[in-house]
Design an enzyme around this catalytic site. Structure first.
Site, PDB file in Angstrom:
ATOM      1  N   GLY A  96     -23.628 -44.379  25.745  1.00  0.00           N
ATOM      2  CA  GLY A  96     -22.880 -43.832  24.366  1.00  0.00           C
ATOM      3  C   GLY A  96     -22.141 -44.639  23.548  1.00  0.00           C
ATOM      4  O   GLY A  96     -21.655 -43.998  22.542  1.00  0.00           O
ATOM      5  N   GLN A  97     -22.747 -45.837  23.519  1.00  0.00           N
ATOM      6  CA  GLN A  97     -21.735 -46.924  22.644  1.00  0.00           C
ATOM      7  C   GLN A  97     -22.409 -46.635  21.217  1.00  0.00           C
ATOM      8  O   GLN A  97     -23.557 -46.810  21.003  1.00  0.00           O
ATOM      9  CB  GLN A  97     -21.869 -48.242  23.347  1.00  0.00           C
ATOM     10  CG  GLN A  97     -21.085 -49.238  22.349  1.00  0.00           C
ATOM     11  CD  GLN A  97     -21.172 -50.658  22.737  1.00  0.00           C
ATOM     12  OE1 GLN A  97     -21.819 -51.023  23.839  1.00  0.00           O
ATOM     13  NE2 GLN A  97     -20.446 -51.545  22.329  1.00  0.00           N
ATOM     14  N   HIS A 103     -14.609 -51.987  22.868  1.00  0.00           N
ATOM     15  CA  HIS A 103     -13.547 -51.347  22.799  1.00  0.00           C
ATOM     16  C   HIS A 103     -13.290 -50.409  23.955  1.00  0.00           C
ATOM     17  O   HIS A 103     -14.173 -49.681  24.726  1.00  0.00           O
ATOM     18  CB  HIS A 103     -13.508 -50.487  21.484  1.00  0.00           C
ATOM     19  CG  HIS A 103     -14.803 -49.541  21.475  1.00  0.00           C
ATOM     20  ND1 HIS A 103     -16.111 -50.100  21.076  1.00  0.00           N
ATOM     21  CD2 HIS A 103     -15.245 -48.366  21.455  1.00  0.00           C
ATOM     22  CE1 HIS A 103     -16.899 -49.113  21.018  1.00  0.00           C
ATOM     23  NE2 HIS A 103     -16.332 -48.096  21.531  1.00  0.00           N
TER      24      HIS A 103
END
Ligand code: AMP
Length: 117
Positions: A96-97, A103
């Site tokens: 789901g990046q 981060h």
């Protein structure tokens, strides 16, 4: 992957101060700022100052330690450390990046579900 990409990468541009963000904490290696679309009452992103695409290509254990330490500091600062919180990093398409700069999401201020969607 550690090339600085100030023009191409939105988080590199935030680190460089070229676009605005609400910065809440920082250290020599990392910057913490509020997520633009918060998914919890507290939703802060912790990013390395240099460009690293994701955890999958991270190659500096000390830098990763600094990221985690800053995430814990943010949680204390935001007043969610005692109640509990979640630290998540999404990796690649199935993870789901959506932003290709490593981060950590620091999420808290409400109870979290498990398993995640
Ligand atoms: P991910 O989907 O794990 O790659 O997370 C990317 C996160 O970056 C999302 O939660 C977005 O809301 C957040 N985001 C994207 N652009 C910005 C921005 N300019 N400032 C703050 N957060 C952002």
């Amino acid at each position: 992957m550690s090339t600085v990409q100030p023009d191409a990468c939105i988080f590199c541009r935030i680190v460089a101060g070229a676009i605005p963000a609400t910065v809440v904490a920082s250290n020599a290696h990392a910057l913490a700022f509020r997520d633009l679309h918060p998914q919890a009452p507290v939703h802060v992103l912790v990013v390395p100052r240099r460009h690293v695409a994701s955890l999958a290509t991270a190659d500096d254990a000390a830098e990763l330690g600094e990221l985690l330490a800053l995430a814990a500091e943010v949680a204390r600062q935001e007043g969610i450390a005692d109640a509990g919180y979640r630290v998540v990093t999404n990796i690649g398409a199935d993870g789901g990046q959506t932003v290709g700069h490593l981060h950590l999401h620091v999420l808290g201020g409400r109870a979290m579900d498990w398993p995640p969607g």
